[in-house]
Design a protein around this motif. Structure first.
Motif, short mmCIF file in Angstrom:
data_model
loop_
_atom_site.label_atom_id
_atom_site.label_comp_id
_atom_site.label_asym_id
_atom_site.label_seq_id
_atom_site.Cartn_x
_atom_site.Cartn_y
_atom_site.Cartn_z
N HIS A 1 0.83 -1.20 0.00
CA HIS A 1 0.00 0.00 0.00
C HIS A 1 0.87 1.25 0.00
O HIS A 1 1.98 1.27 0.54
N TYR B 1 -3.61 5.59 0.47
CA TYR B 1 -4.09 4.71 1.53
C TYR B 1 -4.60 5.52 2.72
O TYR B 1 -5.70 5.30 3.23
N GLY C 1 -7.77 -1.50 0.96
CA GLY C 1 -7.22 -0.57 1.93
C GLY C 1 -8.23 0.07 2.85
O GLY C 1 -7.90 0.45 3.97
N SER D 1 -7.00 4.38 -2.24
CA SER D 1 -6.44 3.45 -1.25
C SER D 1 -6.18 2.05 -1.80
O SER D 1 -5.90 1.13 -1.04
N VAL E 1 -4.51 -1.30 -3.58
CA VAL E 1 -3.21 -1.97 -3.62
C VAL E 1 -2.43 -1.44 -4.81
O VAL E 1 -2.97 -1.24 -5.90
#
Length: 655
Positions: free
Chosen positions: A281, A286, A424, A477, A479
């Protein structure tokens, strides 16, 4: 075969009260729709405005979203910030003396930590890590008890730009070694022991075993927090006590200023190949996701006492303990123990004691507590509660109703949140002052989250039909990659079957006539029964709706005629039945399922157990249940199970 049949019918509707709606951060469906319209009209502008409002930037960003190298999207990439600064420094003037963490230990001892206290702890430990040579970009594995020190270690890593990888304290030496090795960790932070449910687990000894397995040559130091008085068996020059490391360290530490796209952490999640996936992340996107959802989904108010019962070893503990609540300046409860120790009223007595207003827990915990004492909440004053939440898996309607009526007194909205390690932050959830809720549905995508349900070709399915849940646009947010394996990232989440443009969540879902989304289970858990594709969650919900049943898990096993047959593992509210009683109840449950959702979903086989195989975090190990159903040898790692003996019981109980 392109769609999945939905068999669950649920029509109960619970709108927010007028009082809640008026005070909510997003008020009414008009407020929700206005945010959605804003995101649809100017997607990048929508997220850019939120990032400026909710995040403190050292250097403001000039570009919101870069899609040039999809699916490796970049958000706010020329912006500069530090997440620890956002969680601590920016609160010191206005909230320095406010309680940040109410920590309750396993034995009931309570420690209150203010924002100023936590700032000092984090700075001293960050300086300690720097004295060990930890620098920006180095990886640090955290294998610790759930408590203030784990949060301190995560924040300290964020402060100096080190990439942390938290490993749940229930994982085995082999699982720990794999994560240390894959991340090439420079430092491991652990404790001599952890304490849960009155029992100790020797984390330092497990860490030593992990090191002895080989492949951990990157580790230069092991920092050990002394949780109990018991001395570790092994101690050498590789080890240093936490208290010795922070001795004499300065109580201030200048934050390392990070690009928004610099990695904040790696969190490993199980992969279908057996090799864990290191979910990476970013820093800016994030953190924004945690702040937006604290404001919208948890409707954060300055005087809230917020409690998420997750462990920091999982993504929920990252987003909704270590970063989200601290970023927004909340007071939160952090609990070391388990909900059933010293008895099944622990959660309810803690809510009463700490005057908790927002309570976020897992459906598995809720179902277990129903079985162990469904009337216990009524013996405690839970009037401080104003909002309830669920996380981790779909909640079946009957458990939802118990949670709503018994715990929430029929006055607290429930935010049933769908999201993943990879997303996230919450993605689909009711905004509690806006959306009327339906038991078992995570309701509507958050504003700015473009969720859809498609068939195998990527075409949207009609209302009422099930398909594959996808996200059609990148979000902050999300990946960024799988650590060290970008090809696996693309193949797993942006497969060519969908032209590499849709994020494949791995869950099956359907959308009802109101546009509400219902999660039907993992794609891997979809059953093909006589040409019908059925989601396991819906059959489980039907079983748990029976007044005899506390918990159920459903899997499939190969069948010569049907393709797959339905195997149900059932935990009753009363004692596990045997002999004729077991046969009678199994017959009753088959008829119940046939009546509730149709004969096609009737379990061919029912296995009764005292409980289900779960990890120490409460997650049901469905892979093990599939192996048992097929009569296959169990080769998966069972060291994380809370109750390994249950496997033998379930093997022998087929009816």
């Amino acid at each position: 075969m392109g769609t999945i049949d939905s068999v669950l019918k649920e029509n109960r509707l619970f709108p927010p009260t007028d009082d809640f709606r008026v005070k909510a951060n997003v008020s009414g469906m008009d407020g929700y729709n206005a945010l959605c319209d804003k995101a649809n009209a100017d997607y990048a502008g929508f997220w850019g405005e939120l990032a400026r409002e909710l995040v403190s930037w050292k250097t403001p960003f000039t570009k919101v979203l870069n899609e040039d190298n999809a699916p490796f999207f970049k958000w706010f990439e020329d912006g500069v910030l530090n997440v620890s600064y956002n969680c601590l420094d920016r609160h010191l003037d206005a909230r320095g003396d406010k309680t940040a963490i109410i920590f309750e230990a396993d034995d009931g001892a309570v420690t209150n930590v203010t924002y100023r206290d936590l700032y000092t702890r984090v700075c001293q430990f960050a300086n300690g890590l720097k004295s060990l040579g930890v620098q920006k970009g180095d990886r640090v594995v955290i294998y610790m008890p759930h408590g203030v020190e784990a949060v301190t270690a995560m924040q300290a890593c964020a402060r100096i730009g080190a990439i942390h990888s938290v490993v749940f304290g229930g994982f085995s030496a082999g699982a720990l070694r794999d994560r240390i090795q894959d991340a090439a960790a420079k430092v491991v932070i652990t404790a001599n022991e952890t304490v849960r449910g009155g029992k100790t687990t020797p984390l330092k000894a497990i860490t030593d075993e992990a090191m002895s397995l080989g492949g951990c040559d990157s580790v230069q130091k092991i920092v050990v927090f002394q949780r109990t008085q018991n001395a570790p068996e092994k101690w050498d020059a590789l080890n240093i006590w936490w208290h010795d490391l922070i001795q004499g360290q300065a109580s201030e530490c200048e934050p390392e200023w990070m690009s928004a796209e610099d990695p904040l952490f790696i969190l490993y999640t199980s992969g279908s190949t057996g090799k864990p996936k290191g979910i990476q992340h970013s820093t800016g996107g994030y953190f924004l996701g945690t702040q937006v959802t604290m404001k919208w989904v948890f409707d954060y108010k300055e005087n809230d006492v917020y409690w998420c019962t997750a462990d920091v070893g999982w993504i929920t503990g990252h987003s909704y303990i270590a970063y989200g609540p601290l970023g927004i300046g909340a007071t939160q409860v952090v609990f070391e123990g388990v909900p059933t120790y010293p008895d099944a009223s622990r959660f309810w007595s803690m809510i009463e004691k700490h005057k908790v207003t927002t309570f976020y827990t897992a459906p598995t915990a809720i179902r277990s507590l129903i079985k162990l004492g469904g009337d216990l909440p009524k013996k405690h004053d839970l009037s401080s509660l104003r909002l309830l939440g669920t996380v981790g898996e779909p909640i079946n309607p009957e458990a939802w109703m118990w949670y709503y009526e018994v715990v929430g007194g029929s006055r607290c909205p429930i935010v049933d949140t769908w999201w993943q390690t990879e997303t996230g932050a919450n993605m689909i959830a009711p905004l509690p002052g806006a959306a009327p809720t339906k038991p078992g549905s995570c309701t509507l995508p958050l504003p700015g989250i473009m969720a859809d349900i498609v068939d195998e070709s990527g075409a949207p399915v009609e209302a009422g039909k099930g398909g594959f849940l996808v996200i059609s646009k990148p979000w902050p947010s999300m990946v960024r990659t799988i650590w060290g394996d970008p090809d696996r990232f693309k193949k797993t989440y942006f497969p060519e079957d969908y032209n590499g443009k849709l994020y494949l969540a791995g869950d099956s879902a359907h959308r009802d006539e109101n546009g509400y989304i219902w999660i039907m289970g993992r794609i891997d858990d979809v059953l093909n029964v006589s040409g019908h594709r059925l989601g396991t969650m819906e059959i489980e919900s039907a079983l748990v709706a029976n007044p005899l049943v506390a918990e159920a898990a459903v899997v499939g096993k190969p069948h010569d005629i049907k393709g797959e047959s339905v195997v149900a593992y059932v935990v009753l509210k009363n004692a596990r039945p045997e002999g004729d009683d077991a046969k009678r109840i199994a017959k009753e449950l088959r008829e119940w399922v046939a009546h509730e959702i149709g004969k096609i979903a009737q379990p061919d086989e029912i296995r009764f157990g005292d409980n289900l195989p779960k990890t120490r975090s409460g997650k049901i190990m469905r892979r093990l249940l599939r192996d048992i159903a097929k009569g296959a040898e169990i080769t998966a790692d069972t060291s994380t199970l809370e109750n390994p003996a249950i496997l033998d019981q379930l093997r022998q109980s087929a009816i």
